[in-house]
Motif scaffolding. Sequence first.
Motif, PDB file in Angstrom:
ATOM      1  N   GLU A  18       0.834  -1.211   0.000  1.00  0.00           N
ATOM      2  CA  GLU A  18       0.000   0.000   0.000  1.00  0.00           C
ATOM      3  C   GLU A  18       0.859   1.246   0.000  1.00  0.00           C
ATOM      4  N   ARG A  19       0.356   2.278  -0.601  1.00  0.00           N
ATOM      5  CA  ARG A  19       1.037   3.573  -0.693  1.00  0.00           C
ATOM      6  C   ARG A  19       0.889   4.329   0.637  1.00  0.00           C
ATOM      7  N   ILE A  20       1.949   4.998   1.077  1.00  0.00           N
ATOM      8  CA  ILE A  20       1.803   5.790   2.304  1.00  0.00           C
ATOM      9  C   ILE A  20       1.363   7.221   1.953  1.00  0.00           C
ATOM     10  N   THR A  21       0.730   7.869   2.929  1.00  0.00           N
ATOM     11  CA  THR A  21       0.192   9.217   2.682  1.00  0.00           C
ATOM     12  C   THR A  21       1.268  10.269   2.965  1.00  0.00           C
ATOM     13  N   GLU A  22       0.975  11.494   2.525  1.00  0.00           N
ATOM     14  CA  GLU A  22       1.882  12.615   2.818  1.00  0.00           C
ATOM     15  C   GLU A  22       2.010  12.794   4.327  1.00  0.00           C
ATOM     16  N   HIS A  23       0.881  12.700   5.027  1.00  0.00           N
ATOM     17  CA  HIS A  23       0.897  12.897   6.484  1.00  0.00           C
ATOM     18  C   HIS A  23       1.804  11.855   7.157  1.00  0.00           C
ATOM     19  N   GLU A  24       1.712  10.629   6.689  1.00  0.00           N
ATOM     20  CA  GLU A  24       2.562   9.576   7.270  1.00  0.00           C
ATOM     21  C   GLU A  24       4.041   9.840   6.978  1.00  0.00           C
ATOM     22  N   ALA A  25       4.318  10.341   5.773  1.00  0.00           N
ATOM     23  CA  ALA A  25       5.725  10.632   5.433  1.00  0.00           C
ATOM     24  C   ALA A  25       6.258  11.743   6.337  1.00  0.00           C
ATOM     25  N   VAL A  26       5.446  12.756   6.593  1.00  0.00           N
ATOM     26  CA  VAL A  26       5.887  13.840   7.487  1.00  0.00           C
ATOM     27  C   VAL A  26       6.175  13.256   8.875  1.00  0.00           C
ATOM     28  N   GLN A  27       5.291  12.388   9.339  1.00  0.00           N
ATOM     29  CA  GLN A  27       5.506  11.782  10.673  1.00  0.00           C
ATOM     30  C   GLN A  27       6.785  10.944  10.709  1.00  0.00           C
ATOM     31  N   LEU A  28       7.094  10.293   9.582  1.00  0.00           N
ATOM     32  CA  LEU A  28       8.313   9.456   9.542  1.00  0.00           C
ATOM     33  C   LEU A  28       9.578  10.283   9.772  1.00  0.00           C
ATOM     34  N   PHE A  29       9.525  11.558   9.378  1.00  0.00           N
ATOM     35  CA  PHE A  29      10.696  12.415   9.599  1.00  0.00           C
ATOM     36  C   PHE A  29      10.973  12.620  11.092  1.00  0.00           C
ATOM     37  N   ASN A  30       9.957  12.383  11.944  1.00  0.00           N
ATOM     38  CA  ASN A  30      10.179  12.500  13.398  1.00  0.00           C
ATOM     39  C   ASN A  30      10.492  11.151  14.024  1.00  0.00           C
ATOM     40  N   GLU A  31      10.579  10.122  13.194  1.00  0.00           N
ATOM     41  CA  GLU A  31      10.841   8.773  13.714  1.00  0.00           C
ATOM     42  C   GLU A  31      12.285   8.682  14.215  1.00  0.00           C
ATOM     43  N   LYS A  32      12.429   8.263  15.468  1.00  0.00           N
ATOM     44  CA  LYS A  32      13.780   8.235  16.066  1.00  0.00           C
ATOM     45  C   LYS A  32      14.567   6.986  15.659  1.00  0.00           C
ATOM     46  N   ARG A 281      12.588   6.523  -0.548  1.00  0.00           N
ATOM     47  CA  ARG A 281      12.425   5.154  -1.095  1.00  0.00           C
ATOM     48  C   ARG A 281      11.044   4.580  -0.738  1.00  0.00           C
ATOM     49  N   ILE A 282      10.626   4.857   0.505  1.00  0.00           N
ATOM     50  CA  ILE A 282       9.341   4.304   0.952  1.00  0.00           C
ATOM     51  C   ILE A 282       8.178   5.053   0.272  1.00  0.00           C
ATOM     52  N   PHE A 283       8.305   6.371   0.140  1.00  0.00           N
ATOM     53  CA  PHE A 283       7.193   7.196  -0.370  1.00  0.00           C
ATOM     54  C   PHE A 283       7.011   7.061  -1.882  1.00  0.00           C
ATOM     55  N   LEU A 284       8.151   7.055  -2.601  1.00  0.00           N
ATOM     56  CA  LEU A 284       8.077   7.082  -4.078  1.00  0.00           C
ATOM     57  C   LEU A 284       7.948   5.660  -4.624  1.00  0.00           C
ATOM     58  N   ASP A 285       6.794   5.071  -4.354  1.00  0.00           N
ATOM     59  CA  ASP A 285       6.613   3.659  -4.713  1.00  0.00           C
ATOM     60  C   ASP A 285       6.592   3.439  -6.225  1.00  0.00           C
ATOM     61  N   ASN A 286       6.407   4.500  -7.006  1.00  0.00           N
ATOM     62  CA  ASN A 286       6.374   4.325  -8.461  1.00  0.00           C
ATOM     63  C   ASN A 286       7.693   4.742  -9.135  1.00  0.00           C
ATOM     64  N   PHE A 287       8.728   4.978  -8.354  1.00  0.00           N
ATOM     65  CA  PHE A 287      10.078   5.197  -8.908  1.00  0.00           C
ATOM     66  C   PHE A 287      10.856   3.900  -8.756  1.00  0.00           C
ATOM     67  N   GLN A 288      11.447   3.451  -9.850  1.00  0.00           N
ATOM     68  CA  GLN A 288      12.198   2.185  -9.776  1.00  0.00           C
ATOM     69  C   GLN A 288      13.542   2.368  -9.059  1.00  0.00           C
ATOM     70  N   HIS A 289      14.157   3.556  -9.226  1.00  0.00           N
ATOM     71  CA  HIS A 289      15.528   3.726  -8.722  1.00  0.00           C
ATOM     72  C   HIS A 289      15.684   4.978  -7.861  1.00  0.00           C
ATOM     73  N   ILE A 290      16.474   4.845  -6.813  1.00  0.00           N
ATOM     74  CA  ILE A 290      16.840   5.986  -5.967  1.00  0.00           C
ATOM     75  C   ILE A 290      18.363   6.062  -5.984  1.00  0.00           C
ATOM     76  N   LYS A 291      18.872   7.280  -6.294  1.00  0.00           N
ATOM     77  CA  LYS A 291      20.338   7.453  -6.327  1.00  0.00           C
ATOM     78  C   LYS A 291      20.843   8.063  -5.040  1.00  0.00           C
ATOM     79  N   THR A 292      21.991   7.594  -4.604  1.00  0.00           N
ATOM     80  CA  THR A 292      22.697   8.217  -3.499  1.00  0.00           C
ATOM     81  C   THR A 292      23.899   8.914  -4.141  1.00  0.00           C
ATOM     82  N   TYR A 293      23.871  10.262  -4.125  1.00  0.00           N
ATOM     83  CA  TYR A 293      24.826  11.046  -4.929  1.00  0.00           C
ATOM     84  C   TYR A 293      26.030  11.395  -4.066  1.00  0.00           C
TER      85      TYR A 293
END
Length: 361
Positions: A18-32, A281-293
């Motif tokens: 399942e896709r996560i919501t914007e609100h959940e993504a904001v909350q994840l930024f406070n995840e310790k 990575r978790i939010f952009l479920d429709n992107f195949q690749h994430i780069k670490t630059y």
Amino acid sequence: MAQTSILETVEEKVRQGERITEHEAVQLFNEKDLTRLGQLADWVCTQKNGNHAYYNINHHIDYSNICVLTDKCKFCAFAKYEGDPDGFFHSLDYYTERLTEALKEGITEVHIVGGLHPKLSFDYYLDMLRSIKKLSADLHIKAFTAVEIDFFARLARLSIEETFQALREAGLDSMPGGGAEILARHVRDKICKEKISGERWLEIHEISHSLGMRSNATMLYGHVEQIEDRVDHMNRLREAQDRTGGFMSFIPLAFNPDNNLMSDIGWTSGVDDLRTLAISRIFLDNFQHIKTYWITSGIGVAQLGLNFGADDIHGTVREENITHMAGSKTPQALTVPRMRQLIQEAGREPHERDSFYNIIQ
Ligand code: V47
């Protein structure tokens, strides 16, 4: 009864596809619990790409740092006014010389961007592409951000479609993801008021996708934006990707603060870099690749990024000005053995890729 944490809620959703919501993504930024967040991002990455981690053998060329928006983009340490002694511009011979050398070392892609030059004609860019293709028809040309495309269209008095058509006929193969910064208007008003809007940036990428040309997307973070702005940015990209499917990878760019008008802000932290990568990575479920630059986040954090959701460590690069002028302490180039070692140490299988993520044997 113990309350379910945001991470538990998200883990359950993500593992069920399942896709996560914007609100959940904001909350994840406070995840310790960064380790557990990273494990979830790593799981998502593995579902999409197995144990593979990619790199390519590429060469960056910045054709000129002379830019009509000098001092208008406050994060930029690269742009110079015309006549500035540190201003530069490369003639067509430069590409031939540099790329002849680089082709001997096996590059498969050239990445070309530059400032919005007040004097160059549209023909300069077309001739640049033609001269590179003449040198090697197989070399993939990834060039010009949406900001440059908009500038060229106005310069040549063409529509965006016609501009792309002319560039593609001359040899353009794909578009890099730069110029996106943070898409929200109120952030652009603070950091790059006179640059094209976030809506225009998206429109140009969507036009490129409708013409069959793929592109990437970046996000410049760690300056004046709020967490909500990062999530809004990723949400706009996720919606655009639902419409076109044309983005290949997402690249979070950590703000480098030296020699620009926002130097007082300072550097991002490793924890923020890894958290941002994992959430993307978790939010952009429709992107195949994430780069670490590795140029913006540094080699150590970029390597850790391979355990926090990224499956691509970008490329050898060889010649980079934009972020080095803003204080990046990384070398100009990484060798292939070094990139393979970084990937292997992170427990993943290194694979050289072409510009469309086909594995090069
Ligand atoms: O557009 C400018 C950013 C971008 C700073 O598509 C800065 O594969 C950090 O777009 N600190 C250029 N970043 C780089 C870029 C890129 C990089 C790697 C891969 C790809 C790809 C694209 O660099 C600019 C801007 O957003 N930038 N100044 C700075 N001080």
